[in-house]
Design a protein around this motif. Structure first.
Motif, PDB file in Angstrom:
ATOM      1  N   UNK A 131      -7.487  -0.373   0.107  1.00  0.00           N
ATOM      2  CA  UNK A 131      -7.905  -1.764   0.023  1.00  0.00           C
ATOM      3  C   UNK A 131      -7.493  -2.379  -1.311  1.00  0.00           C
ATOM      4  N   UNK A 132      -7.591  -1.614  -2.393  1.00  0.00           N
ATOM      5  CA  UNK A 132      -7.238  -2.126  -3.720  1.00  0.00           C
ATOM      6  C   UNK A 132      -5.780  -2.570  -3.760  1.00  0.00           C
ATOM      7  N   UNK A 133      -4.909  -1.800  -3.132  1.00  0.00           N
ATOM      8  CA  UNK A 133      -3.483  -2.086  -3.212  1.00  0.00           C
ATOM      9  C   UNK A 133      -3.036  -3.169  -2.233  1.00  0.00           C
ATOM     10  N   UNK A 134      -3.597  -3.154  -1.024  1.00  0.00           N
ATOM     11  CA  UNK A 134      -3.151  -4.094   0.017  1.00  0.00           C
ATOM     12  C   UNK A 134      -4.382  -4.578   0.787  1.00  0.00           C
ATOM     13  N   UNK A 185     -13.322   7.158  -0.918  1.00  0.00           N
ATOM     14  CA  UNK A 185     -12.620   6.595  -2.067  1.00  0.00           C
ATOM     15  C   UNK A 185     -11.165   6.257  -1.734  1.00  0.00           C
ATOM     16  N   UNK A 186     -10.531   7.074  -0.905  1.00  0.00           N
ATOM     17  CA  UNK A 186      -9.147   6.796  -0.507  1.00  0.00           C
ATOM     18  C   UNK A 186      -9.044   5.449   0.204  1.00  0.00           C
ATOM     19  N   UNK A 211      -6.723  10.884  -6.733  1.00  0.00           N
ATOM     20  CA  UNK A 211      -6.766  11.121  -5.291  1.00  0.00           C
ATOM     21  C   UNK A 211      -5.399  11.528  -4.729  1.00  0.00           C
ATOM     22  N   UNK A 212      -4.332  11.019  -5.308  1.00  0.00           N
ATOM     23  CA  UNK A 212      -2.997  11.418  -4.852  1.00  0.00           C
ATOM     24  C   UNK A 212      -2.788  12.909  -5.065  1.00  0.00           C
ATOM     25  N   UNK A 213      -3.170  13.389  -6.234  1.00  0.00           N
ATOM     26  CA  UNK A 213      -3.010  14.814  -6.547  1.00  0.00           C
ATOM     27  C   UNK A 213      -3.975  15.656  -5.711  1.00  0.00           C
ATOM     28  N   UNK A 214      -5.206  15.203  -5.551  1.00  0.00           N
ATOM     29  CA  UNK A 214      -6.183  15.939  -4.734  1.00  0.00           C
ATOM     30  C   UNK A 214      -5.706  16.092  -3.297  1.00  0.00           C
ATOM     31  N   UNK A 215      -5.034  15.085  -2.786  1.00  0.00           N
ATOM     32  CA  UNK A 215      -4.605  15.109  -1.390  1.00  0.00           C
ATOM     33  C   UNK A 215      -3.263  15.788  -1.171  1.00  0.00           C
ATOM     34  N   UNK A 216      -2.584  16.212  -2.255  1.00  0.00           N
ATOM     35  CA  UNK A 216      -1.394  17.029  -2.035  1.00  0.00           C
ATOM     36  C   UNK A 216      -0.177  16.768  -2.894  1.00  0.00           C
ATOM     37  N   UNK A 217      -0.174  15.708  -3.704  1.00  0.00           N
ATOM     38  CA  UNK A 217       1.009  15.428  -4.522  1.00  0.00           C
ATOM     39  C   UNK A 217       1.068  16.370  -5.723  1.00  0.00           C
ATOM     40  N   UNK A 218       2.275  16.892  -5.982  1.00  0.00           N
ATOM     41  CA  UNK A 218       2.491  17.778  -7.130  1.00  0.00           C
ATOM     42  C   UNK A 218       3.250  17.086  -8.252  1.00  0.00           C
ATOM     43  N   UNK A 219       4.262  16.294  -7.897  1.00  0.00           N
ATOM     44  CA  UNK A 219       5.118  15.634  -8.888  1.00  0.00           C
ATOM     45  C   UNK A 219       5.027  14.127  -8.675  1.00  0.00           C
TER      46      UNK A 219
END
Length: 490
Positions: free
Chosen positions: A434-437, A428-429, A110-118
């Motif tokens: 929720x999973x993290x905090x 899912x995001x 989901x991080x990559x889908x939403x815009x993260x490259x590196x």
């Protein structure tokens, strides 16, 4: 030499949208302070912009009433030509415990889908097993896996150790290797030597991350550039130096006309800096974070860890014990097998040092997190531990020798069911937030999705000049509550 003629231009990752304000301003920069300048930042030509991960995820929900995923999508839209970079704590993701592999996979996807490259991936203990899942999934979903070695000094952490570790990480699939000098302990000539050795033994690009806590950051970056480092981290000047990174403009000006000329436009950098000067004024930065602190070199205690220690001593009305605690930190670190002092081990070692001093007897009281570290719950410690201390702390408890995450059952289905049962979130995001905090995300998602319930939006938390110890994340160590939300050493 004209910048376009540079033989080997040094690339720059600017941290203005993440580590700079995390290090100086408790991560309190809001998306509204970033949006107006995104087109300008996108035109400058940075190798990447670090803008997510670290403490941003938690702080967005906890203090700023922002959805971290929405922030990422907004940044991606405004920065279409620049790689977006994030910081990920290996199997800990952005939380403070190990998560099951299915959570790691879903979060990376989901991080990559939403815009993260590196994705810069690190583990506090430099245990390769704790980064392998994240590396695998970053590559599987099309991102660049930048794997970091947490730099520190100890009898076992020498140049040979870091070169060998980097070669191992390259074989694991690292697209770049980052020297992560979170406490500004890497001195200039050591940086030159280490980068030289890495360039001789590792085929992927080398990226250097340091701070300016000890006042040597600019020189460390310059010597690394002379040795052939490919990328360095800098921050635009309004939020640079001190506990943050060295200033971008200074690095660009220094290398102009040389074979490492960055090619970046000083006028554009100046214009961007003008915007962030206004932002910095709003953030009410504590002057203490801008000062050179030689205690970091003496005790290897990162700036954010110092603030954590001071806060704990204030709570105990024992500020006069400050230097006793500083002297105890290296002793605890040796007993614990010389872990690098970075989240979460910096908090664990620091809190144990405080307890040792205040209780009047070393290890009379041992935190749950110290026991976990000695038991192997966080991974393989770099050196043998003090067995007498371990026996006193955990008795005859079994030592974990496998990859800690191998003991975890899959979690995502259970988390999805919990969110559905509680009626929070709608994608899912949201489940991953929720999973993290869990407590923080539950409260935020309810606030976001039910505006009719709001009497008034809670005011953002005070800037660090007035910061008080924050309540811990629901899955973070109970006694360790300050560093991650103040001067983060990430």
């Amino acid at each position: 030499m004209n910048s376009t003629m540079a033989k080997n231009p040094l690339k720059i990752m600017d941290t203005i949208l993440r580590d700079a304000h995390q290090s100086q301003a408790a991560t309190r920069m809001r998306i509204e302070d970033m949006e107006p300048v995104l087109p300008l930042l996108d035109s400058i030509g940075f190798w990447s912009l670090e803008c997510w991960g670290g403490a941003t995820f938690d702080v967005c929900m906890r203090f700023l009433n922002e959805d971290p995923w929405e922030r990422l999508r907004t940044l991606k839209k405004g920065l279409p030509h620049t790689k977006l970079q994030m910081l990920l704590r290996g199997q800990n993701l952005l939380g403070y415990r190990h998560y099951a592999d299915d959570v790691v996979e879903a979060f990376v996807k989901k991080s990559i889908e939403n815009g993260i490259d590196v994705v810069r991936i690190f583990d506090a203990l430099n245990d390769p097993r704790n980064v392998q899942a994240a590396v695998k999934y970053v590559k599987e979903y099309g991102g660049l896996a930048e794997v970091a070695i947490s730099y520190t000094k100890s009898p076992v952490h020498n140049e040979e150790y870091f070169v060998k570790l980097s070669m191992q990480l390259e074989k694991m699939g690292a697209d770049t290797i980052c020297i992560k000098d979170m406490a500004n302990l890497l001195l200039p000539y050591d940086a030159y030597s280490l980068v030289k050795k890495l360039k001789e033994n590792v085929g992927v690009p080398i990226h250097l991350h340091t701070h300016n806590t000890t006042g040597t950051g600019d020189m460390t970056n310059l010597m690394a550039a002379q040795a052939g480092v490919d990328i360095v981290d800098c921050a635009l000047s309004p939020l640079a130096n001190g506990t943050s990174q060295p200033a971008t403009e200074a690095m660009v000006a220094t290398l102009r006309g040389t074979s490492r000329d960055t090619g970046l436009d000083m006028e554009k950098l100046s214009e961007a800096a003008a915007h962030f000067r206004g932002v910095a004024e709003k953030l009410d930065i504590n002057p203490k974070v801008l000062k050179v602190d030689v205690n970091t070199l003496l005790y290897q205690v990162p700036g954010g860890m110092l603030s954590n220690l001071i806060s704990q001593l204030k709570q105990a009305n024992a500020e006069n014990k400050y230097y006793d605690v500083l002297a105890e930190v290296p002793r605890v670190r040796e007993d614990f097998g010389y872990p690098p002092l970075v989240t979460p081990t910096s908090q664990i070692v620091g809190s144990q040092a405080v307890l040792n001093v205040l209780s009047g007897e070393r290890y009379k009281m041992v935190t749950k997190e110290s026991k976990g570290l000695l038991r192997g719950e966080y991974g393989q410690l770099p050196a043998p531990v003090n067995e007498e201390v371990r026996k006193k702390a955990i008795g005859d408890a079994e030592i974990i020798t496998c990859r800690p995450a191998d003991q975890l059952e899959p979690e995502m289905d259970k988390l999805r069911a919990e969110c559905k049962e509680k009626g929070i979130g709608h994608c899912e995001e949201d489940v991953l937030s929720y999973a993290l905090f869990q407590q923080v995300a539950s409260k935020f998602l309810d606030w976001r999705d039910h505006p009719e319930k709001r009497e008034a939006a809670p005011a953002p938390a005070a800037a660090p000049a007035a910061a008080k110890p924050a309540a811990p994340a629901d899955n973070s160590p109970r006694t360790l509550v300050v560093e991650d939300l103040t001067n983060g050493n990430f």
